[in-house]
Design an enzyme around this catalytic site. Structure first.
Site, PDB file in Angstrom:
ATOM      1  CG  ASP A 109       7.302 -17.485 -38.959  1.00 47.56           C
ATOM      2  OD1 ASP A 109       6.204 -17.785 -39.470  1.00 47.56           O
ATOM      3  OD2 ASP A 109       7.423 -16.929 -37.851  1.00 47.56           O
TER       4      ASP A 109
HETATM    5  N1  URA Z   1       5.785 -19.268 -33.946  1.00 41.72           N
HETATM    6  C1  URA Z   1       6.351 -18.322 -34.699  1.00 41.72           C
HETATM    7  O1  URA Z   1       6.311 -17.148 -34.353  1.00 41.72           O
HETATM    8  N2  URA Z   1       6.995 -18.692 -35.823  1.00 41.72           N
HETATM    9  C2  URA Z   1       7.092 -19.979 -36.218  1.00 41.72           C
HETATM   10  O2  URA Z   1       7.703 -20.251 -37.260  1.00 41.72           O
HETATM   11  C3  URA Z   1       6.491 -20.966 -35.435  1.00 41.72           C
HETATM   12  C4  URA Z   1       5.842 -20.593 -34.302  1.00 41.72           C
END
Ligand code: URA
Length: 253
Positions: free
Chosen positions: A111
């Protein structure tokens, strides 16, 4: 099975396109204008065959070396997106300034606000094997969690959770690094998951009534984040890291 491109002959325009020197028609025009040399001799035919391993190709007198595959470990900082291009944000590829190829991509997504390990390559086979849901490649995350983690959080993670939209997760391993809770103190945890669903870690903690305020990926399969890399920094994988990555991913079939 990957073909050993270095041993094959390939078209000059393909070579230069793959090395990010322009589109095929731009390369054709550059050749027509006499800007390209092969072994120091001007080459006006952009469709001629060359050997990537023994011919020396140059554009405007600058040698353009050939790399079939590139592999980089990036410490992704927050604020950049795991994409090859984006209209609004900087991408993880914008950070790989020393790359040779123009067909690199991130292996999986973190993310925008997640930090940590991201593999950047153009090796589609390796990426496919690492990301395949059938391989269950381990991913280890470190997170800071707001809220009261239930007493049975470890057992519930180990049993697999049902997320708010009904998605079932595989069993995950939760390790509490630091117990928070009182006076707004944050929990610090390490979580190992064996799949990579959308916002998986954040959604797993939401299911337990908590909120992830900081998330960092520490490892993926055998590849562990080099802690000497600061957020935003990257380096090529070592030969050993690449060999291990290729091996584990075959063993985990
Ligand atoms: N899980 C998440 O919630 N975000 C990420 O970026 C990676 C794994």
């Amino acid at each position: 099975m990957a073909v050993d491109v270095m041993k094959e002959l390939m078209r000059l325009d393909k070579y230069l396109t793959e090395m990010g020197q322009g589109t095929r028609s731009q390369i054709k025009e550059m050749a027509r204008k006499g800007r390209i040399t092969v072994n120091s001799v001007t080459e006006k035919k952009s469709d001629r065959k060359i050997s990537p391993s023994s011919d020396v190709v140059a554009v405007d007198g600058r040698i353009v070396a050939y790399a079939e595959y590139e592999y980089y470990m990036l410490h992704k900082p927050e604020g950049v997106v795991s994409a090859t291009e984006d209209r609004r944000h900087r991408t993880v590829l914008d950070l790989i300034t020393g790359r040779m190829r123009d067909d690199l991509f991130p292996v999986g997504r973190l993310d925008i606000d997640t930090e940590g390990l991201l593999l950047i390559t153009n090796d589609g086979d390796l990426a496919h094997r690492l990301l395949s849901p059938k391989k269950h490649v381990d991913k280890v995350y470190y997170a800071k969690i707001e809220g009261m983690l239930p007493e049975d959080a470890k057992e519930r993670m180990a049993a697999g959770l049902t997320l708010s939209d009904g998605t079932e997760t595989l069993p995950a391993d939760l390790e509490i690094v630091r117990r928070g809770g009182g006076c707004g103190e944050l929990f610090e945890i390490r979580l190992t998951i064996h799949e990579g669903k959308f916002h998986q870690v954040k959604r797993m903690f939401e299911t337990l009534g908590c909120h992830v305020v900081y998330l960092k990926r520490l490892s993926m399969g055998t590849l562990t984040l080099d802690e000497t890399l600061k957020p935003g920094e990257y380096r090529p994988l070592t030969r050993e890291e690449l060999e291990l990555l290729n091996k584990t991913d075959q063993e985990q079939e």
